[in-house]
Write a protein that holds these residues in place. Structure first.
Motif, PDB file in Angstrom:
ATOM      1  N   GLN A 136      87.806  24.886  91.696  1.00  0.00           N
ATOM      2  CA  GLN A 136      88.051  24.581  93.108  1.00  0.00           C
ATOM      3  C   GLN A 136      88.926  23.345  93.261  1.00  0.00           C
ATOM      4  OE1 GLN A 136      83.771  24.570  94.219  1.00  0.00           O
ATOM      5  NE2 GLN A 136      84.383  25.921  95.887  1.00  0.00           N
ATOM      6  N   GLU A 183      80.069  26.196  95.843  1.00  0.00           N
ATOM      7  CA  GLU A 183      79.707  27.541  95.417  1.00  0.00           C
ATOM      8  C   GLU A 183      78.272  27.575  94.908  1.00  0.00           C
ATOM      9  OE1 GLU A 183      82.508  28.618  92.410  1.00  0.00           O
ATOM     10  OE2 GLU A 183      84.169  28.872  93.828  1.00  0.00           O
ATOM     11  N   SER A 184      77.656  28.737  95.026  1.00  0.00           N
ATOM     12  CA  SER A 184      76.287  28.912  94.564  1.00  0.00           C
ATOM     13  C   SER A 184      76.243  29.057  93.047  1.00  0.00           C
ATOM     14  CB  SER A 184      75.681  30.152  95.219  1.00  0.00           C
ATOM     15  OG  SER A 184      74.343  30.342  94.805  1.00  0.00           O
ATOM     16  N   LEU A 222      74.134  24.421  95.044  1.00  0.00           N
ATOM     17  CA  LEU A 222      75.505  24.479  95.536  1.00  0.00           C
ATOM     18  C   LEU A 222      76.309  23.437  94.775  1.00  0.00           C
ATOM     19  CD1 LEU A 222      74.905  24.853  99.383  1.00  0.00           C
ATOM     20  CD2 LEU A 222      75.783  26.596  97.806  1.00  0.00           C
ATOM     21  N   THR A 227      83.220  22.958  91.743  1.00  0.00           N
ATOM     22  CA  THR A 227      83.647  23.303  90.391  1.00  0.00           C
ATOM     23  C   THR A 227      85.029  22.765  90.059  1.00  0.00           C
ATOM     24  OG1 THR A 227      84.718  25.390  91.014  1.00  0.00           O
ATOM     25  CG2 THR A 227      82.323  25.451  90.589  1.00  0.00           C
TER      26      THR A 227
END
Length: 251
Positions: A118, A106-107, A112, A115
Motif C-alpha cells: 500500500q 487491510e484485514s 487491520l 502494508t
C-alpha cells in the motif's frame, strides 16, 4: 507570505495544522489505559491561581499529561531503548519535504494493517524526507477517541522496513502507535523504522536522527501530495514530546 525553498514556493500565511490540541476534557484523545489530562490552577492555602476566582492577578496552571497517551507527539528511538535518548537532542532541524498519502488499512488475521504494498503504491517512487500517513475512513472522532483496548490499525514490520529503506527519516501517522496495541512488547515497526536490532546494545547504524509522530489528524479536505512540513516540538529532554506538525502546500 511566500517563501521559496529549492525553487519551490509555499505560502507561509496558510499553515495546515495536523496536530490535535491537548485539553482536560472528555474530548481529548486517550491511549494506553490512562485517564484524561489534568489542567488545574495552583492552590496555595486560600490562594487559587485563577483570575476568575478573584484572588489572583494571573492564571497559573499545573498540567499533567503523558505525551504518548494524550495527543499528537513526536518520539525518538529512546522510546524503546535501555539507554536514554532525548527527542530534543535527536531532532535538530524542523523543516522537511513531506509526502501525504491516504491508505485504507487491510484485514489480516483479525487485525487491520497498513502494508508495504500500500505504501509503495501510494508513494509511486517518490523519496521524501518525511511521510504523512492519513488512514481511511477519516472520521472526526479520531480527535476524541479513547483507543485503549480497541486494537487500532498498525504498520506491518515489512512496511516499516520499506519506509526506512526508502530513506524516509520522519514518519507521521494518525494512529496511537505504528505497532499493534498488544504485541507482547515486540514493537516490530518501531524497531524496523529506527533500525534498532538490540534495545540493550544500540547498533552503530541505528537511526538516531529519525522520528515517529503519532496521533495526528489530517482533515479530509487536505489532498494527498507534496508539502513542506514544519515539525515543531516542545523542548522536553525526554524520549517524546507533544508536537505541532504543520504542512504548507506547494504553489
Amino acid at each position: 507570505m511566500l517563501a521559496t525553498i529549492n525553487n519551490i514556493q509555499v505560502d507561509l500565511s496558510k499553515p495546515i495544522d495536523i496536530s490535535i490540541p491537548l485539553t482536560n476534557t472528555d474530548a481529548n484523545p486517550i491511549a494506553w489505559y490512562l485517564d484524561k489530562p489534568k489542567i488545574e490552577p495552583v492552590v496555595i492555602g486560600d490562594w487559587v491561581g485563577k483570575v476568575s476566582e478573584g484572588k489572583s492577578s494571573t492564571n497559573f496552571n499545573n498540567i499533567q499529561f503523558n505525551p504518548h497517551a494524550h495527543g499528537t507527539h513526536t518520539e525518538c528511538l529512546g522510546h524503546i531503548t535501555r539507554d536514554f535518548y532525548s527527542v530534543n537532542q535527536s531532532l535538530k532541524t524542523f523543516f522537511f519535504w513531506a509526502e501525504l498519502i491516504s491508505v485504507e488499512p487491510e484485514s489480516l488475521v483479525g487485525d487491520l494493517v497498513i502494508t508495504k504494498n500500500q505504501i509503495e503504491k501510494a508513494l509511486a517512487n517518490k523519496t521524501p524526507e518525511a511521510l504523512v500517513i492519513h488512514t481511511l475512513p477519516n472520521l472526526d472522532s479520531k480527535k476524541h477517541t479513547n483507543y485503549s483496548h480497541t486494537n487500532p490499525p498498525y504498520l506491518t514490520e515489512e512496511a516499516a522496513v520499506f519506509i526506512r529503506e526508502s530513506g524516509i527519516k520522519h514518519l507521521l501517522i494518525d494512529l496511537p502507535s505504528v505497532d499493534k496495541e498488544n504485541d507482547e512488547g515486540k514493537l516490530l515497526a518501531h524497531k524496523a523504522f529506527w533500525n534498532v536490532k538490540d534495545i540493550h546494545h544500540l547498533n552503530a547504524d541505528a537511526r538516531l536522527d529519525c522520528t515517529i509522530t503519532e496521533m495526528i489528524f489530517v482533515p479530509n479536505e487536505i489532498q494527498d501530495g507534496s508539502y513542506l512540513l514544519n515539525l515543531q516540538i516542545a523542548s522536553f529532554e525526554n524520549d517524546a514530546s507533544p508536537s505541532k506538525p504543520v504542512l504548507y502546500a506547494q504553489l
